[in-house]
Enzyme design. Structure first.
Site, short mmCIF file in Angstrom:
data_model
loop_
_atom_site.label_atom_id
_atom_site.label_comp_id
_atom_site.label_asym_id
_atom_site.label_seq_id
_atom_site.Cartn_x
_atom_site.Cartn_y
_atom_site.Cartn_z
N PRO A 380 -109.69 -30.48 -70.01
CA PRO A 380 -108.47 -31.25 -70.26
C PRO A 380 -108.45 -32.52 -69.40
CG PRO A 380 -107.97 -29.34 -68.91
CD PRO A 380 -109.42 -29.24 -69.27
N ASP A 554 -110.07 -33.30 -64.10
CA ASP A 554 -109.89 -32.03 -64.80
C ASP A 554 -108.53 -31.47 -64.42
OD1 ASP A 554 -109.96 -29.44 -65.78
OD2 ASP A 554 -112.06 -29.11 -65.24
N HIS A 555 -107.60 -31.45 -65.39
CA HIS A 555 -106.23 -31.04 -65.08
C HIS A 555 -106.10 -29.55 -64.78
CE1 HIS A 555 -102.19 -31.92 -64.45
NE2 HIS A 555 -101.80 -32.35 -65.65
N ARG A 556 -107.16 -28.77 -65.03
CA ARG A 556 -107.14 -27.36 -64.64
C ARG A 556 -107.26 -27.21 -63.13
NH1 ARG A 556 -112.13 -25.26 -68.08
NH2 ARG A 556 -112.95 -27.11 -67.03
N ILE A 558 -107.00 -30.26 -60.83
CA ILE A 558 -106.29 -31.33 -60.11
C ILE A 558 -105.02 -31.69 -60.88
CG2 ILE A 558 -106.47 -33.73 -59.36
CD1 ILE A 558 -109.58 -33.22 -59.33
#
Length: 582
Positions: A380, A554-556, A558
């Site tokens: 993501p 990576d929104h998972r 950060i």
């Protein structure tokens, strides 16, 4: 007299500390040269390690889970003579085998005259079996590609020897490259190179001839003849690991056609779709993880790898078929979706609209394209854009280049960016990490990759231990790596181990863009072209050289606030490089 030798891991290219996931032999097995001993797996692929010599296994020195590298001991093997020592071994195997196995070993029987006579008549037929492989000359031997695991039709990218060279056993002959990695193929024998049977660009697989060697003669010819004299024990103990052995022994094949046919069909038999769960699919841990991430049920994936193993390509091909046939049962989305209910890709005859030219993608673009597609779909992405004031830094860079002009060193803005990124990674360690399942692997080293433009596409060489190097040293190293990239001479080790990547379009143009994260990293910095802008300083507008920064993360791992702080710290360091000392 027999002697015991230790078989070690040969030079298998860019593989170090790889995990043993399967041991293919046991004490007492009779093995042949180039027979697979163990299966190892790295983060790139799995492969089987072949034996450099034949004999009887006296000790197995590794177990599943061990880490091995080039030179690590695998097994102890006792070499056998051609005469008296071979007969007892054959008799022992015959007593333990089924009654039909006795018909395969008439030469080893000492109990009856008719059987002994039959053995004497068949012995001359067994000895010449290696003759086609030896090129028809007693002092010559053709070295073939051994069993190198999940590699087929791989391209030869470098030939490491030439006619007249003296090579040793396990010395590298050629370098091959697949879409997963490159490796060097070792020689199974020693001798002088009489003829090269491959050239750069050729496609090779297991069993493909590589070189013809002039050998010492008797010793080299004895090993194949000795192995051919007793096919039954090796074939029974390692049937799945030796498809070539069955094909090279017509006498055994004639005596048991049903068994031999089953052996040939076993490696390509697909996994039954009706299996209740993925636990019964034959796949390595990395392939299982890959399938889980894509939401693919491994029990529905046909296997094409050695010993009915599912390979990463099998998973990819399954998804391609599912995308092409969304109405078929195989295309039904597995757990997690994986987007398998998408419409098929449109097929268009472009030629009917005008003149066209079909140009195949370069190898680099095919490899990187598949990786970028996976990364974009699986990660993501979110991008944080910011701008840094580099007015003073650019003036310092120009002054530095004038001072080092005679030394031939040109400092680019990339060198300063690498040092600034290292400082930011130390301040925000979650950016210097990789996601491994439900765990975050925090790295204590700082290897920074940078995108290098080449005629064949983008590659990402890595500056290792950038925290221990100064700006001038980094500038020199990036220049050397970029030149190697343009010349196509980057080795796999030059592009591995990166923690964070920088993609700079500063020399071309643009304001901001969204770079795709280079998995398994969790962030990448995009840099666009700097430009002067009028900036209000509280009293007046002053010219400021502004550098656009685009941080994809990576929104998972950060969140947005951490990304904004990272970029803010980075811009502060670039505006006043003295902050890097704090």
């Amino acid at each position: 007299m027999s002697n015991v030798s230790e078989l070690k891991v040969p030079d298998i290219g860019d593989f170090s500390d790889v995990e043993v996931i399967e041991v293919l032999v046991k004490v007492g097995d009779r093995i042949k040269a180039e027979q697979s001993l163990v299966t190892v797996e790295s983060d790139k692929s799995s492969m089987e390690i072949p034996a450099a010599a034949g004999g009887v296994v006296k000790a197995v020195k590794v177990k599943v889970g061990d880490k091995v590298s080039e030179g690590s001991p695998l097994v102890d093997v006792e070499a056998e003579g051609e005469g008296a020592e071979q007969a007892p071994a054959g008799a022992g195997a015959q007593q333990a085998a089924a009654p039909q196995a006795a018909a395969q070993q008439p030469a080893s029987q000492q109990a009856g005259a008719p059987q002994a006579d039959a053995g004497k008549k068949e012995a001359p037929a067994a000895a010449p079996a290696p003759a086609p492989q030896a090129g028809g000359a007693g002092g010559e031997q053709v070295v073939e590609v051994p069993d190198i695991g999940d590699f087929s039709d791989v391209e030869v990218i470098e030939v490491l020897i030439k006619v007249g060279d003296a090579v040793k056993a396990e010395q590298s002959l050629v370098t091959v490259e697949s879409d997963k990695s490159s490796m060097e193929i070792p020689s199974a024998a020693a001798g002088e190179v009489a003829e090269l049977l491959v050239k750069v660009g050729d496609k090779v697989s297991k069993g493909s001839p590589l070189v013809k060697l002039k050998t010492a003669g008797g010793a080299q010819a004895a090993a194949p003849a000795q192995a051919a004299a007793a096919p039954a024990p090796a074939g029974q103990s390692q049937a799945a690991a030796q498809p070539r052995a069955a094909e090279s022994q017509p006498a055994s094949a004639a005596s048991e056609p049903g068994a031999q046919q089953a052996e040939r069909q076993a490696p390509v038999e697909p996994v039954p779709a009706a299996a209740p769960g993925a636990g019964k699919a034959h796949a390595s841990p990395s392939v299982r993880k890959f399938a889980r991430e894509l939401g693919v049920d491994l029990t529905k994936v046909p296997a094409t790898g050695p010993k009915n193993r599912i390979t990463p390509d099998d998973v990819r091909n399954y998804i391609k078929r599912a995308l092409a046939q969304p109405g078929a049962p195989a295309a039904a989305p597995a757990a997690g979706g994986a987007g398998l209910d998408l419409l098929p890709w449109p097929k268009v005859d472009f030629a009917k609209f005008g003149e066209i030219e079909a140009k195949p993608l370069s190898r680099i673009k095919k490899i990187s394209g598949a990786n970028l597609h996976r990364n974009w779909v699986m990660i993501p992405h979110v991008t944080n854009n910011d701008e840094a004031d580099i007015t003073d830094l650019e003036a310092f860079r120009v002054q530095l280049n004038k001072e080092n002009e005679k030394a031939g060193i040109k400092v680019t803005m990339l060198a300063f960016l690498i040092k600034a990124v290292v400082a930011a990674l130390k301040r925000f360690p979650e950016f210097n990490a990789s996601l491994d399942g439900d765990s975050l692997v925090l790295k204590k080293y700082y290897h920074i990759g940078f995108a290098a433009d080449t005629p064949n596409g983008l590659v990402v060489p890595v500056v290792r231990d950038a925290d221990r190097k100064g700006v001038i040293e980094i500038a020199r190293e990036t220049s050397e790596l970029a030149k190697k990239a343009r010349d196509g001479k980057l080795s796999p080790s030059d592009m591995q181990g990166g923690c964070f990547s920088i993609s700079s379009l500063g020399g071309i143009g643009g304001t901001h863009f969204t770079p795709i994260i280079n998995a398994p990293e969790v962030a990448i910095l995009g840099v666009s072209r700097s430009a002067y802008k009028p900036v209000w300083d509280g009293k007046q507008f002053v010219p400021q050289l502004t550098l656009p920064l685009s941080l994809s993360y990576d929104h998972r791992v950060i969140d947005g606030a951490a990304a904004a702080r990272f970029n803010a710290f980075l811009t502060a360091v670039l505006a006043d490089f003295r902050r890097i000392l704090l």
